[in-house]
Design a protein around this motif. Sequence first.
Motif, PDB file in Angstrom:
ATOM      1  N   ALA A 108       9.053  -6.323 -10.394  1.00 46.02           N
ATOM      2  CA  ALA A 108       9.001  -6.335  -8.805  1.00 46.02           C
ATOM      3  C   ALA A 108       7.941  -7.235  -8.425  1.00 46.02           C
ATOM      4  CB  ALA A 108       9.046  -5.070  -8.232  1.00 46.02           C
ATOM      5  N   PRO A 109       8.061  -8.068  -7.677  1.00 43.18           N
ATOM      6  CA  PRO A 109       7.035  -9.133  -6.818  1.00 43.18           C
ATOM      7  C   PRO A 109       5.867  -8.177  -6.312  1.00 43.18           C
ATOM      8  CG  PRO A 109       9.085  -9.909  -6.245  1.00 43.18           C
ATOM      9  CD  PRO A 109       9.541  -8.521  -6.810  1.00 43.18           C
ATOM     10  N   THR A 110       6.207  -7.009  -5.655  1.00 49.28           N
ATOM     11  CA  THR A 110       5.319  -6.271  -4.914  1.00 49.28           C
ATOM     12  C   THR A 110       4.743  -5.459  -5.737  1.00 49.28           C
ATOM     13  OG1 THR A 110       6.784  -6.066  -3.365  1.00 49.28           O
ATOM     14  CG2 THR A 110       5.199  -4.450  -3.203  1.00 49.28           C
ATOM     15  N   ARG A 111       3.240  -5.353  -5.622  1.00 50.64           N
ATOM     16  CA  ARG A 111       2.263  -4.702  -6.338  1.00 50.64           C
ATOM     17  C   ARG A 111       1.427  -3.549  -5.592  1.00 50.64           C
ATOM     18  NH1 ARG A 111       4.540  -4.920  -9.912  1.00 50.64           N
ATOM     19  NH2 ARG A 111       4.635  -6.499 -11.612  1.00 50.64           N
ATOM     20  N   ALA A 125       0.724  -1.225   0.038  1.00 55.92           N
ATOM     21  CA  ALA A 125       0.174   0.117  -0.072  1.00 55.92           C
ATOM     22  C   ALA A 125       0.706   1.181  -0.093  1.00 55.92           C
ATOM     23  CB  ALA A 125      -0.821   0.051   1.250  1.00 55.92           C
ATOM     24  N   MET A 126       0.383   2.275  -0.499  1.00 56.95           N
ATOM     25  CA  MET A 126       1.007   3.560  -0.519  1.00 56.95           C
ATOM     26  C   MET A 126       0.913   3.945   1.041  1.00 56.95           C
ATOM     27  SD  MET A 126       1.237   7.055  -2.710  1.00 56.95           S
ATOM     28  CE  MET A 126      -0.353   7.869  -1.853  1.00 56.95           C
ATOM     29  N   VAL A 127       1.878   4.100   1.724  1.00 57.17           N
ATOM     30  CA  VAL A 127       1.625   4.255   3.226  1.00 57.17           C
ATOM     31  C   VAL A 127       1.742   5.684   3.870  1.00 57.17           C
ATOM     32  CG1 VAL A 127       2.458   1.861   3.804  1.00 57.17           C
ATOM     33  CG2 VAL A 127       4.046   3.619   3.408  1.00 57.17           C
ATOM     34  N   PHE A 128       1.947   6.608   2.796  1.00 61.00           N
ATOM     35  CA  PHE A 128       1.982   8.081   3.263  1.00 61.00           C
ATOM     36  C   PHE A 128       3.210   8.475   4.234  1.00 61.00           C
ATOM     37  CE2 PHE A 128      -2.204   7.397   1.468  1.00 61.00           C
ATOM     38  CZ  PHE A 128      -2.591   8.361   0.574  1.00 61.00           C
ATOM     39  N   GLY A 186       9.540  -5.886  -0.043  1.00 59.75           N
ATOM     40  CA  GLY A 186       8.249  -5.067  -0.047  1.00 59.75           C
ATOM     41  C   GLY A 186       8.600  -3.608   0.543  1.00 59.75           C
ATOM     42  N   LEU A 187       9.557  -2.967   0.288  1.00 58.24           N
ATOM     43  CA  LEU A 187       9.915  -1.676   0.698  1.00 58.24           C
ATOM     44  C   LEU A 187      10.395  -0.884  -0.864  1.00 58.24           C
ATOM     45  CD1 LEU A 187      12.009  -2.070   3.798  1.00 58.24           C
ATOM     46  CD2 LEU A 187       9.708  -1.194   3.608  1.00 58.24           C
ATOM     47  N   HIS A 188       9.488  -0.007  -1.297  1.00 58.44           N
ATOM     48  CA  HIS A 188       9.923   0.674  -2.523  1.00 58.44           C
ATOM     49  C   HIS A 188       9.538   2.248  -2.178  1.00 58.44           C
ATOM     50  CE1 HIS A 188      10.329  -2.551  -5.181  1.00 58.44           C
ATOM     51  NE2 HIS A 188       9.699  -3.303  -4.381  1.00 58.44           N
TER      52      HIS A 188
END
Length: 424
Positions: free
Chosen positions: A216-219, A77-80, A206-208
């Motif tokens: 990337a595996p993370t979506r 998720a975009m975590v702000f 999981g950190l972008h």
Amino acid sequence: MTGVNKRERSAALPHGVQGAADSNFACTLRGFSRLFPGRRYGGGALSIYLHGEPVVDVWTGYSDRRGTQYWSADTGAMVFSVTKGMASTVIHRLADRGLIDYDTPVAEYWPEFGVKGKAAITVRELMQHRAGLSHLNGCTKAQLLDHQVMEERVAAAPVNKLLFGHQAYHALTYGWLMSGLGRAVTGKGMRDLIREELAEPLDTDGLHLGRPPANAPTRAAQILAPQGALANPVFNFVAPRVAALGVSGMFGSMYFPGMKSVVQGDTPFLDAEIPAANGVATARSLAKMYGAIANGGRIEGKQFLSEERVAALTGRASYWPDRNIFVPLSFNLGYHSLPVPPGVMPGFGHAGLAGSVGWADPSTGLAFGFVHNRLLTRMVLDQATFAGLGVLIRRDAARARRRGYQTVPDLGAPFYSVSREVAG
């Protein structure tokens, strides 16, 4: 105890929740599952570490606005503002190697910064949000989406004399201050530093910063936010004038023309580097990062941060309200605590808009990450969700320490060396 078998994992999870969890956290899991009662409420994930070991890693709900794509083990998720905790941890890793000293003036590392009254401002003052540089000073949307332009702008900005020396939350500028500092000592931008200093040593994809690349595996989950494009001419006329005032507080630190549009549609916000706000993270990766911090800097047999560094991250509680957001947050070296009400959420970390959070409590060895994709929905209490979850997590963690607990397997993708030649 280790090695939770499949039957035991499944039995502990409420309907619709995927992943794995120690049975001591049943109350936490029920509370988590009730946050996502249907397709309209999106999805999210929760991960908990205890003494450096994973005990909960679960997810549920949907990652798109229409409720057709299930949240998965590698949905981020975009975590702000949780991103600020990620950027701060990068700086601490650099400090551990002697590249940065908190009490040294920033200008000694970043000479362009030392203008317009800023020559004596230290790294510590930046990380405590006391530099008086929170306002965006009339930047345009195009400028805000160009990270190098924004690093140059904050370096050239004058100090706000009303805010300097006082905690005044740097809602967006904090990220470019950290990335400018990081670039000055390494020659690399914060997007690359988050991958190299956080994701790689933690062995998690999981950190972008910004949208994960196509390979990337993370979506990244879609943000559930109002999609209407109807303009308000009165607001559009008044807003920039109010934001320009030195006493505009939080509004002046966040407003820019077109701010609503960047989180609509396919989220243009994700295609920039905004190290205070547009990190994409899985709950697992946040929990692992803070799990190391809560465990003396050590995770999976590796020293992620030195014990001395971690010991310095716990600051004194302050009950003075922040001058931009008017509530006490007690910032210390990039993370904040929640001093009010006392005892509700011990430790420190960083929360974000809508209630995503990464948190560590070194006094008990507890850490957790919680992410979701709701923003300004009918669930108006989303911003406070993490505090309620925190209470349940602490109670269940205390039970786990008394009774003993089982760890859960690593269910997400390990670190993956991504290429940004093709955008995701």
